[in-house]
Every structure is written in structure tokens, then in C-alpha cells.
Design a protein around this motif. Structure first.
Motif, PDB file in Angstrom:
ATOM      1  N   ARG A 166      18.875 -19.810   5.748  1.00  0.00           N
ATOM      2  CA  ARG A 166      19.877 -20.993   6.856  1.00  0.00           C
ATOM      3  C   ARG A 166      19.936 -21.895   5.411  1.00  0.00           C
ATOM      4  O   ARG A 166      19.103 -22.398   4.380  1.00  0.00           O
ATOM      5  N   ILE A 167      21.020 -22.184   4.795  1.00  0.00           N
ATOM      6  CA  ILE A 167      21.557 -23.268   3.740  1.00  0.00           C
ATOM      7  C   ILE A 167      22.094 -24.316   4.485  1.00  0.00           C
ATOM      8  O   ILE A 167      22.562 -24.627   5.507  1.00  0.00           O
ATOM      9  N   GLY A 168      20.972 -25.965   4.742  1.00  0.00           N
ATOM     10  CA  GLY A 168      20.996 -27.400   5.654  1.00  0.00           C
ATOM     11  C   GLY A 168      21.053 -26.330   6.923  1.00  0.00           C
ATOM     12  O   GLY A 168      20.507 -25.745   7.498  1.00  0.00           O
ATOM     13  N   LYS A 169      22.127 -26.769   7.444  1.00  0.00           N
ATOM     14  CA  LYS A 169      22.608 -26.108   9.108  1.00  0.00           C
ATOM     15  C   LYS A 169      22.558 -25.561   8.879  1.00  0.00           C
ATOM     16  O   LYS A 169      23.395 -24.524  10.812  1.00  0.00           O
ATOM     17  N   GLN A 170      23.457 -24.730   8.149  1.00  0.00           N
ATOM     18  CA  GLN A 170      24.038 -23.563   8.674  1.00  0.00           C
ATOM     19  C   GLN A 170      22.650 -22.099   8.328  1.00  0.00           C
ATOM     20  O   GLN A 170      21.841 -21.975   7.756  1.00  0.00           O
ATOM     21  N   THR A 171      23.668 -21.124   9.203  1.00  0.00           N
ATOM     22  CA  THR A 171      23.076 -20.098   9.071  1.00  0.00           C
ATOM     23  C   THR A 171      23.310 -18.367   9.182  1.00  0.00           C
ATOM     24  O   THR A 171      24.723 -18.418  10.393  1.00  0.00           O
ATOM     25  N   ALA A 172      23.124 -17.296   8.259  1.00  0.00           N
ATOM     26  CA  ALA A 172      24.329 -16.607   7.974  1.00  0.00           C
ATOM     27  C   ALA A 172      23.220 -15.172   8.417  1.00  0.00           C
ATOM     28  O   ALA A 172      21.207 -15.275   8.182  1.00  0.00           O
ATOM     29  N   TYR A 173      23.593 -14.415   8.662  1.00  0.00           N
ATOM     30  CA  TYR A 173      22.459 -12.992   8.803  1.00  0.00           C
ATOM     31  C   TYR A 173      22.546 -12.320   8.075  1.00  0.00           C
ATOM     32  O   TYR A 173      23.980 -12.061   7.834  1.00  0.00           O
ATOM     33  N   MET A 174      21.681 -11.293   7.250  1.00  0.00           N
ATOM     34  CA  MET A 174      21.891 -10.158   6.452  1.00  0.00           C
ATOM     35  C   MET A 174      23.036  -9.296   6.642  1.00  0.00           C
ATOM     36  O   MET A 174      23.104  -8.458   7.645  1.00  0.00           O
ATOM     37  N   LYS A 175      23.634  -8.994   5.602  1.00  0.00           N
ATOM     38  CA  LYS A 175      25.510  -7.763   6.292  1.00  0.00           C
ATOM     39  C   LYS A 175      24.867  -5.998   6.327  1.00  0.00           C
ATOM     40  O   LYS A 175      23.411  -5.933   5.353  1.00  0.00           O
ATOM     41  N   GLN A 176      24.130  -6.279   7.528  1.00  0.00           N
ATOM     42  CA  GLN A 176      23.822  -4.667   7.517  1.00  0.00           C
ATOM     43  C   GLN A 176      25.482  -3.348   8.258  1.00  0.00           C
ATOM     44  O   GLN A 176      25.814  -4.387   8.920  1.00  0.00           O
ATOM     45  N   LYS A 177      24.860  -1.798   7.878  1.00  0.00           N
ATOM     46  CA  LYS A 177      25.790  -1.213   8.968  1.00  0.00           C
ATOM     47  C   LYS A 177      25.776  -0.828  10.058  1.00  0.00           C
ATOM     48  O   LYS A 177      26.959  -0.754  11.126  1.00  0.00           O
ATOM     49  N   TYR A 180      21.106  -2.321  14.479  1.00  0.00           N
ATOM     50  CA  TYR A 180      19.673  -1.903  15.281  1.00  0.00           C
ATOM     51  C   TYR A 180      18.644  -1.681  13.768  1.00  0.00           C
ATOM     52  O   TYR A 180      18.373  -1.179  14.693  1.00  0.00           O
ATOM     53  N   ALA A 181      19.395  -1.744  13.037  1.00  0.00           N
ATOM     54  CA  ALA A 181      18.992  -0.443  12.403  1.00  0.00           C
ATOM     55  C   ALA A 181      16.980  -0.732  11.674  1.00  0.00           C
ATOM     56  O   ALA A 181      16.461   0.489  11.929  1.00  0.00           O
ATOM     57  N   ILE A 182      16.749  -2.133  11.828  1.00  0.00           N
ATOM     58  CA  ILE A 182      14.951  -2.089  11.869  1.00  0.00           C
ATOM     59  C   ILE A 182      14.762  -2.293  12.851  1.00  0.00           C
ATOM     60  O   ILE A 182      14.794  -3.127  13.744  1.00  0.00           O
ATOM     61  N   LYS A 183      13.671  -1.373  13.007  1.00  0.00           N
ATOM     62  CA  LYS A 183      12.780  -1.228  14.043  1.00  0.00           C
ATOM     63  C   LYS A 183      11.642  -1.770  14.489  1.00  0.00           C
ATOM     64  O   LYS A 183      11.188  -2.513  15.063  1.00  0.00           O
ATOM     65  N   GLU A 184      11.486  -1.996  13.292  1.00  0.00           N
ATOM     66  CA  GLU A 184       9.492  -2.320  13.153  1.00  0.00           C
ATOM     67  C   GLU A 184       9.725  -3.832  12.434  1.00  0.00           C
ATOM     68  O   GLU A 184      10.613  -3.880  11.335  1.00  0.00           O
ATOM     69  N   ASP A 237      21.996  -8.038  -1.229  1.00  0.00           N
ATOM     70  CA  ASP A 237      22.023  -7.939  -0.152  1.00  0.00           C
ATOM     71  C   ASP A 237      22.780  -9.370   0.164  1.00  0.00           C
ATOM     72  O   ASP A 237      23.058 -10.232  -1.007  1.00  0.00           O
ATOM     73  N   GLU A 238      23.652  -9.393   0.679  1.00  0.00           N
ATOM     74  CA  GLU A 238      24.729 -10.549   1.074  1.00  0.00           C
ATOM     75  C   GLU A 238      24.560 -10.880   2.432  1.00  0.00           C
ATOM     76  O   GLU A 238      24.156  -9.780   3.347  1.00  0.00           O
ATOM     77  N   PHE A 239      25.257 -11.459   2.478  1.00  0.00           N
ATOM     78  CA  PHE A 239      24.917 -13.032   3.761  1.00  0.00           C
ATOM     79  C   PHE A 239      26.203 -13.851   3.663  1.00  0.00           C
ATOM     80  O   PHE A 239      26.733 -15.006   2.394  1.00  0.00           O
TER      81      PHE A 239
END
Length: 691
Positions: free
Chosen positions: A219-230, A233-237, A413-415
Motif C-alpha cells: 500500500r502506498i497512500g490510498k493505492q494498493t498493488a499485489y506482488m507480481k506472480q506467474k 494461487y501459488a502460495i497456499k500456506e 519482486d515487483e508490484f
């Protein structure tokens, strides 16, 4: 000498009579100096039923299936002989030298007229009125350019082949299923694969197993971005996600890249009927049938839109000359029309003009008729809004935005943050929510502000009517003119039901799909049939070849039903006993509510499942009383205090009330598919057999 004009409905006949000055009212027709105008009431004739062709086919039994007559023939539908007699007498008049077919300019309209002329043995010159709108100008122009009827012979052959195919497949398979499993089971070449499309989506939902997954958000200010992934759904835990977050917390982020791109979105193509039905279902929850009825009213009664039952989203080049007049008609309706007029009706979406993609009728657009909005119903207004707005879109600039992509890196890692600035709303309405402002500059350091979000995979959404129409169009099931009625038939035959905005296959429908041959369930066979019907209409295939193939398919389909080892459970069967023969009672849905009917085909017992609430008030508590059936007939009973009263049956006025007259005329003017189609008659007969 005079011309005899055959319209499809009384309302259309009256309008043509006004335009051509044939206003002298006679019984079942209008007359003027040069024209006589009569009408059908939708279909006046239908294909003969099995019992009309062979006495052995009168009784429903497996031994007589399949029924494959060499020639079927036509017969009058109930209560149509009076109108047919009028048409026959007019055809034989010596002062008539030409007959003009003025029924709907489509496949079914052609069939309506040809069957009538065939039945009355018309032997005079026949011409065809072919128009795409019902305005005075279009009608007058159409009569100046009457076409030879022979030009539409292939269209008639296609319509006849469609009716014959429905007769062969619908009646045979429906009889086979109904007799074998002793329940009203209707199947057809289009309705069964349509039902299967809804069921296929349901199976996807039933097989779906929700799974947790985790995403890391910045989160930067009021904006949100997610970590770029191929794979998102890869992270299950959660532990794995938290470990990754702790790792990223050790770094300062960097705004690595800022890319700006201009994107232009041109206006969508114009509406065909199916696209309009889909849009109206999404926006207003209208059924396909309701939308068809509304747009038919705008076309036929208000005359403000072009022919509705079109399958094209394009315009032919000859429409260019009419654009300014159409814009003038709606200039007070929508301010965007004024802008288009100032620009001399310049079309921005040039690809909308394509003669090769216009078959019988062009896309749905406003006519040159100035609308009288005060006469529109609220629902008609909404449909007209959609058509006008889509039409004005072709004169508007593309919707143009500047899209900003900001890449923020933490370690490797990229957002990615995405912003949007609208440069030109073009054909879209202005909406401040469209814009997303990003105040980020390159090479700026970013503090770690991460959260781990737990998410669940979501199941596929059930099919809505809009979704089903799209699927039917994709697989070539039915035509724009027939799809609404196919959906209604599935609902009426209790194979499918509406639940909110979604469609659901009933337990009866699920079983039917297991009992019917898999080829009939698949849309591929039906799509092939529909393509062949189109080929017949365009002279690319002979109808005899098509019918021959249908007969072979019918033999196979019936044979597989006969030899099937599948079990069937009648979910409508109750544990209640019939008071007359002691058989079990079934529940049947009717327009008047649910009723109990005897499962014994030889017994005619029936009664309401629940007592009907009347408008008659209880003399004690003044609440509405129930209508109850007893040994001595019907009587009123109050469910609150038990008061009973006899029902006094008065003589009903023979004169039709204005309300009843309007309701009857509305029914006549509905312009649906023939009500007495072979499949409808088969279903009616099946229900009569089991009620």
C-alpha cells in the motif's frame, strides 16, 4: 382492379390501411379504392398432427415409433376457420388481380403467408412487401418496390424445413420419452441442447472445490498493488506468505519504471436482437421474451425502431442516406444527436457499414419517426434508450484514456500500480470513477507497507438469461427470433426454472438429459441443423436432403430411447392418494397455482393443491376468504375463524370488457413463434394424457 394485401396482424393491417387509404371497415378486412387488406392472427395453420395422418398414431405407444410420414400437410389451428374463409373469398374475388404478402419480413412471416395462400388455393400473381421498419415512409417506399414472391422461395423452404424437423424430432422423441417413463418429458432439436448448456455450467459449479491462497499487498497512500506472480494461487500456506512478507520488510522499495500508454476504445457495434436481449437482462433483469415484446411494440405500435428480429449488428451502405433524418427524429431526445447533426452525420465507427454482414435485415436502429415519449411505457422507454444510445455511439469519438503503469521493486519482486486518466469520454457517459490518480515519481524510495491477504478461489457464476443467450448464439442454437420462446418453453415444461437472475435445471430436467441421446444433448448436432437451414434459405442446400438427414437422425434417437436401460424417478409424484381410483397424485404447476392430478392415465381427477384466496371478504373478520372444493361444489371458507359461505354463481356478461379486449389484442399482437408448434402440441397432449 385491386391488390389484396395479407398482413400478419390486425394492428399492422390497420396501419397499412391508413397509409394506403383503405379505411372502409368490413368483417375481417379493410377496403379502399385500390387495395383490400386482410390479416392473419399470427399463424392460422400448422402442420397436421400424427392422428390426422394415421389412426395407428392416435394412441401414444412405443410400437408405432418413429412416425415418418412421406408428406405431413397443413390444417387450420383452432378458431381460425372464420378468418381463413374470409381470405379465401377475397382471393377469389374477380376484381383482385394481385396478392401482396405483407407479413413479417423473416422466415416465420414467410411461412405464415405461404401456408395461407396454399390452403386457400390462391392462383393469382403474388408479390412481396419487404421492409425493415413500419414508418409511413418505409411502407410507401416498400409498396413502390414490391418484389416477386419467387425471390423468397428459398426462405419459405427453410421455414418449412424447420417446422418439419421440429415435428419429426420433437413429436417422436417426446412421445418415446413420455410413454417409456410415464411422465411429461418433452425434448426437441433446439431446446434440449439449450437445457444442456445450463446444466453444464451447473456441473462446473458442483465440481468446484474452494481453495485458500495468499497474496502479498503493498500500500502506498490510498493505492494498493499485489506482488507480481506467474501463478497468483501459488502460495497456499499463510506461513509461507508471512515468511515472504518478513523478507520484503528488510528492503526499501524503488519506483523503477513509469510507462504511459494511450488506449482508444471505439464504440461497440449496433444491437442485433440477441445482443439487445442480453443487455436488457444484465441491466434490468428482463427476460428475453419481455425484451422481444417491448422492442416489437416499439417497432410495430410506436414505429420508432427498425425490424427487431435481426441477426446483424451492421448496416448496409444504402442506410447512409437516411442517417441525418434519423438523427433529426431523436434530436430532442438526446443532446448527442445535436452534436452528430452539427458534424453532418459523420460516422466515426466506419466498420459498421458492411453489406456482406447484412442478410435479411440490418442492425436495430431508430427510424425517421419522431417519438412520442408520453405514449411509451417505462419499460419501452428503457429499451428505446438502449437502442438510441448505441446508435449515437457510431457518430462519437473513441473512448480514450492515458494508462499509467508504475513498477515498484523490493529486492527482486515487483508490484505494479495502474493509474488512468480519461482524455476523451467519446461515446461513453462521463463518470469520475473512471479515473485513478497516481502521485508517484521515478527513483523515489518507498517504505515497506505490506499485508498478507487470505483469499478464496471463487466458483463459476450460474448462467443468467444473458449468459444463456450468448451461449446459444455461440453454438448456433435457434435464431434471434426464436431464442426467447425456447427459453420460455423450457421453463413452462418444468425442465428449467428461474431463481433470481440465474437459471437452474430442475431434477426433472437433469434426468431428461440423461435419458436423451447424447447427440441431441450436444449443441453440435443442432448447430449443424441450423447452419443447414440457413444454407437452404440462401439456396446453398436442398430441403429434401436436410429432411432426409433429419429422418435418419430421428430413427436413431427414438431407437436409443427405446433401448435405454436408464431409470427415471418422477419427482412430481406425491404419497397422496386419488379419492376416485386410489392411485398416487402428482403435482402440476399451472398459471393459477399448483394442482394435484391423478397419475392414472385413465382417471381425470384433479384439484388445487392449496385453496385459492378470493377477493370475497369474511362477514366476521373481513379478511379475504379461501375458495374450497367440497362434495357439493365450491364454497368460501375463512381460514382465520372457520366461517363458511355458499358461492353464488351469477351470469357473466357476454359483452367483453375493455380490459378483456385490451388483453386479447395484446395477446394477438405478441408476435411470438407459433403457439401451436409441433413441440407445444406434443407437450399439451402429453400433459393431457397424464392429468
Amino acid at each position: 382492379m385491386k391488390k389484396l394485401i395479407l398482413a400478419e396482424k390486425p394492428s399492422v393491417a390497420r396501419d397499412i390501411g391508413r397509409i394506403l387509404n383503405a379505411n372502409e371497415k368490413k368483417k375481417n378486412y379493410l377496403e379502399g379504392k385500390n387495395y383490400i387488406i386482410t390479416w392473419a392472427l399470427g399463424h392460422l395453420l400448422g402442420l397436421k398432427m400424427p392422428e390426422d395422418l394415421n389412426k395407428k398414431w392416435e394412441k401414444w405407444q412405443l410400437e408405432t415409433l418413429p412416425m415418418l410420414p412421406k408428406f405431413i400437410g397443413i390444417k387450420p389451428l383452432p378458431k381460425t376457420r372464420g378468418q381463413l374463409k374470409t381470405i379465401e373469398s377475397l382471393v377469389k374475388r374477380k376484381d383482385i388481380n394481385e396478392i401482396v404478402i405483407a407479413t413479417d419480413a423473416g422466415r416465420e412471416g414467410e411461412l405464415v403467408a405461404r401456408w395461407i395462400l396454399q390452403y386457400v388455393h390462391a392462383n393469382k400473381k403474388v408479390t412481396r412487401l419487404w421492409i425493415s421498419s413500419q414508418t409511413d415512409k418505409a411502407v410507401k417506399q416498400g409498396f413502390k418496390e414490391l418484389k416477386p414472391a419467387e425471390k423468397y422461395d428459398n426462405l419459405y423452404e427453410s421455414a418449412l424445413a424447420r417446422a418439419t424437423a421440429d415435428w419429426l424430432v420433437g413429436l417422436n422423441v417426446t412421445r418415446a420419452l413420455t410413454v417409456k417413463y410415464q411422465d411429461n418429458l418433452s425434448a426437441g432439436r433446439v431446446q434440449t441442447p439449450t437445457l444442456a448448456l445450463v446444466r453444464r455450467q451447473e456441473e462446473k459449479i458442483e465440481k468446484f472445490m474452494p481453495q485458500k491462497y495468499y497474496r502479498i499487498a503493498l500500500r502506498i497512500g490510498k493505492q494498493t498493488a499485489y506482488m507480481k506472480q506467474k501463478n497468483i494461487y501459488a502460495i497456499k500456506e499463510r506461513d509461507e506468505a508471512e515468511k515472504k512478507k518478513r523478507h520484503l520488510d528488510n528492503f526499501k522499495g524503488q519506483i523503477k519504471d513509469i510507462n504511459s500508454k494511450i488506449k482508444r476504445e471505439p464504440a461497440p457495434l449496433l444491437y442485433d436482437l440477441t445482443e439487445l436481449q442480453r443487455e436488457a437482462n444484465k441491466r434490468y433483469g428482463y427476460s428475453a421474451k419481455k425484451t422481444l415484446s417491448l422492442v416489437q411494440s416499439l417497432y410495430e405500435i410506436h414505429k420508432v425502431v427498425s425490424y427487431p428480429r435481426t441477426d446483424s449488428r451492421y448496416l448496409s451502405n444504402d442506410i447512409k442516406a437516411t442517417l441525418m433524418e434519423r438523427l433529426q427524429a431523436i434530436r430532442k431526445y438526446d443532446s448527442r444527436a445535436e452534436e452528430a447533426i452539427k458534424n453532418k452525420a459523420k460516422v466515426i465507427l466506419k466498420k459498421v457499414f458492411n453489406d456482406s454482414k447484412v442478410t435479411d435485415h440490418h442492425a436495430l436502429i431508430p427510424t425517421e419517426q419522431v417519438p412520442n415519449y408520453s405514449k411509451f411505457s417505462a419499460d419501452e422507454q428503457k429499451i428505446y434508450n438502449l437502442i438510441v444510445s448505441r446508435f449515437l455511439g457510431i457518430f462519437a469519438q473513441p473512448y480514450t484514456v492515458e494508462e499509467l503503469r508504475v513498477v515498484v521493486t523490493f529486492d527482486k519482486d515487483e508490484f505494479i500500480f495502474v493509474g488512468k486518466k480519461v482524455l476523451d469520454y467519446g461515446w461513453k457517459n462521463k463518470d469520475a470513477a473512471e479515473e485513478v490518480v497516481l502521485n508517484l515519481k521515478k527513483d523515489t524510495a518507498v517504505s515497506p507497507n505490506f499485508t498478507v491477504e487470505e483469499k478464496l478461489t471463487t466458483p463459476p457464476a450460474p448462467l443468467t438469461e444473458a449468459g444463456l443467450l450468448a451461449q446459444m448464439e455461440k453454438f448456433g442454437l435457434g435464431t434471434p427470433a426464436t431464442r426467447a420462446e425456447i427459453i420460455e418453453k423450457l421453463v413452462k415444461s418444468e425442465l428449467m426454472e428461474r431463481t433470481g437472475h440465474a437459471l437452474r435445471v430442475t431434477p426433472k430436467g437433469k434426468q431428461l438429459l440423461n435419458l436423451v441421446n447424447k447427440e441431441l444433448v450436444s449443441p453440435k448436432l443442432t448447430a449443424k441443423w441450423e447452419k443447414q437451414l440457413e444454407d437452404i434459405a440462401h439456396g446453398k442446400m436442398k430441403s429434401q436432403k436436410f429432411i432426409g438427414d433429419i429422418k435418419n437422425d430421428t430413427k436413431r434417437l427414438v431407437s436409443e430411447v427405446k433401448n435405454s436401460k436408464e431409470d427415471y424417478k418422477d419427482f412430481s409424484l406425491t404419497k397422496k392418494r386419488c379419492p376416485e381410483c386410489n392411485s398416487f397424485l402428482k403435482v402440476r404447476k399451472t398459471r393459477d397455482g399448483e394442482i394435484y392430478v391423478c397419475s392414472n392415465p385413465e382417471c381425470n381427477y384433479r384439484r388445487r393443491k392449496d385453496a385459492k384466496v378470493s377477493n370475497h371478504r369474511c362477514p366476521q373478520c373481513h379478511r379475504k376468504m379461501l375458495i374450497v372444493e367440497g362434495k357439493n361444489g365450491k364454497y368460501f371458507r375463512c381460514k382465520y375463524d372457520g366461517t363458511t359461505e355458499k358461492m353464488t354463481v351469477g351470469k357473466k356478461s357476454k359483452k367483453m370488457t375493455k380490459h378483456e379486449e385490451r388483453r386479447l389484442l395484446k395477446k394477438i399482437n405478441q408476435d411470438d413463434e407459433p403457439q401451436e408448434s409441433p413441440l407445444a402440441l406434443a407437450l399439451k397432449a402429453a400433459m393431457g394424457k397424464n392429468e
